[in-house]
Scaffold this motif. Structure first.
Motif, mmCIF file in Angstrom:
data_model
loop_
_atom_site.group_PDB
_atom_site.id
_atom_site.type_symbol
_atom_site.label_atom_id
_atom_site.label_comp_id
_atom_site.label_asym_id
_atom_site.label_seq_id
_atom_site.Cartn_x
_atom_site.Cartn_y
_atom_site.Cartn_z
ATOM 1 N N CYS A 121 -28.992 -43.226 -6.977
ATOM 2 C CA CYS A 121 -27.821 -43.110 -8.204
ATOM 3 C C CYS A 121 -26.620 -42.314 -7.565
ATOM 4 C CB CYS A 121 -28.401 -42.538 -9.280
ATOM 5 S SG CYS A 121 -29.665 -43.364 -10.088
ATOM 6 N N THR A 123 -23.201 -39.978 -8.608
ATOM 7 C CA THR A 123 -22.384 -39.282 -9.252
ATOM 8 C C THR A 123 -21.139 -39.386 -9.661
ATOM 9 O OG1 THR A 123 -23.957 -37.505 -8.207
ATOM 10 C CG2 THR A 123 -22.233 -36.488 -9.813
ATOM 11 N N HIS A 133 -30.484 -38.635 -7.336
ATOM 12 C CA HIS A 133 -29.944 -39.004 -6.135
ATOM 13 C C HIS A 133 -30.761 -39.623 -5.046
ATOM 14 C CE1 HIS A 133 -28.164 -38.172 -2.072
ATOM 15 N NE2 HIS A 133 -29.365 -37.538 -1.639
ATOM 16 N N TRP A 176 -18.607 -41.549 -5.771
ATOM 17 C CA TRP A 176 -19.804 -41.175 -6.248
ATOM 18 C C TRP A 176 -21.056 -41.219 -5.540
ATOM 19 C CZ3 TRP A 176 -18.191 -46.286 -9.611
ATOM 20 C CH2 TRP A 176 -17.051 -45.837 -10.631
ATOM 21 N N ARG A 212 -31.302 -34.379 -11.435
ATOM 22 C CA ARG A 212 -30.178 -34.635 -10.435
ATOM 23 C C ARG A 212 -30.816 -35.069 -9.077
ATOM 24 N NH1 ARG A 212 -25.989 -29.776 -12.547
ATOM 25 N NH2 ARG A 212 -25.309 -31.063 -14.051
ATOM 26 N N TRP A 259 -24.088 -40.313 -14.202
ATOM 27 C CA TRP A 259 -24.638 -40.993 -13.151
ATOM 28 C C TRP A 259 -24.626 -42.403 -13.159
ATOM 29 C CZ3 TRP A 259 -27.218 -38.299 -8.938
ATOM 30 C CH2 TRP A 259 -27.182 -36.868 -8.828
#
Length: 295
Positions: free
Chosen positions: A133, A135, A129, A185, A125, A141
């Motif tokens: 990307c 979420t 990030h 997101w 994750r 993702w």
């Protein structure tokens, strides 16, 4: 892969971050190796003492960014293979910021990772990030499809490819507006503030504000000639150091996903003007420094 992550691990403006920026900009052009003395001299132009620079070099060595290597009895440093890969990827990001069109494809990453692999799930994750990307949900993702290769590299590096499925898709169909979806997101407010901070710090007629003691003006008026100097070098390195994280965190979304006052185009245009004005004078200053006779 610590060298890949190190591109984001140091706070812009810190000694370690500035040193990595200097190494990324000039060590490869110097033939892949630079003496410790020359590195210290360049960092002094940024207001950093030799003692502090040597401490920062030790940090980068522990992070597998550089290796100690003497040539002809002269102590110096070269890049690790991982760092060379990281810097090549960084070059593409820094000098070619992403900008999606309305018809470009998207990449969705779905994963389900057991609790026994909790640390890898956290790393996944974190790294998704840091490459821009967004979420959609805990295990889903989204990013521009242009980032799919980097996603694959992260999954392979963490040995999680078997636990993930990648989808290539057209624009997602959302219940509300695309702008509302994008704001959920991605942390677009934080990315916008990075752009605005960059413009405030490096815009025409403002100092760089790094607090290094070398606040150089950024003369971007048409026809202004920037001469090779410690000041030009400091201004350029500080600019790159501040900018380098923005193209990673900014996914380059299409206009339909962004608020009307999105500052990305202004920040990108300013960065391009600074590169045009300062890259060559700064590089010439470095070349002159490296060619200077020893004490």
């Amino acid at each position: 892969m610590s060298a890949v992550l190190d591109d984001m691990d140091s706070r812009p403006g810190s000694t370690t971050s500035l040193l990595r920026t200097v190494i990324g900009l000039y060590l490869r052009d110097a033939g892949g190796w630079m003496s410790t003395k020359d590195i210290v001299t360049l960092m002094e132009a940024l207001g950093t003492s030799g003692t502090v620079t040597r401490t920062a070099l030790g940090r980068l060595r522990k992070k597998d960014v550089v290796l100690q290597e003497s040539r002809d009895g002269v102590p110096g440093f070269t890049l690790t293979d991982g760092a060379a890969t990281m810097l090549a990827r960084g070059d593409r990001r820094i000098y070619n910021p992403r900008s999606m069109s309305e018809t470009d494809p998207w990449c969705l990453i779905s994963f389900s990772i057991p609790e026994t692999e909790r640390e890898k799930r956290h790393q996944l994750r974190r790294r998704l990030h840091w490459i821009g990307c967004g979420t959609v949900a805990a295990g889903l993702w989204i990013c521009p499809d242009s980032l799919r290769l980097e996603v694959e590299e992260i999954l392979a590096d963490l040995e999680l490819r078997a636990m993930a499925t990648i989808f290539v898709t057209e624009t997602p169909l959302v219940g509300g507006s695309l702008q509302d979806a994008a704001s959920k997101w991605w942390d677009l407010d934080a990315v916008a503030e990075l752009h605005r901070d960059f413009v405030r710090e490096h815009g025409t007629g403002s100092g760089n504000g790094t607090g290094s003691g070398n606040s150089a003006e950024v003369p971007l008026h048409a026809g202004h000639s920037v001469e090779p100097s410690p000041e030009a070098f400091a201004a350029y390195v500080q600019c790159i150091d501040r900018w380098r994280i923005i193209p990673y965190l900014d996914p380059g979304l299409p206009p339909a996903f962004l608020p009307a006052d999105w500052p990305g185009a202004e920040g990108t245009a300013l960065f391009s003007r600074i590169v045009d004005a300062y890259a060559e004078p700064s590089g010439k200053f470095v070349r002159n420094t490296l060619q200077a006779p020893g004490d």
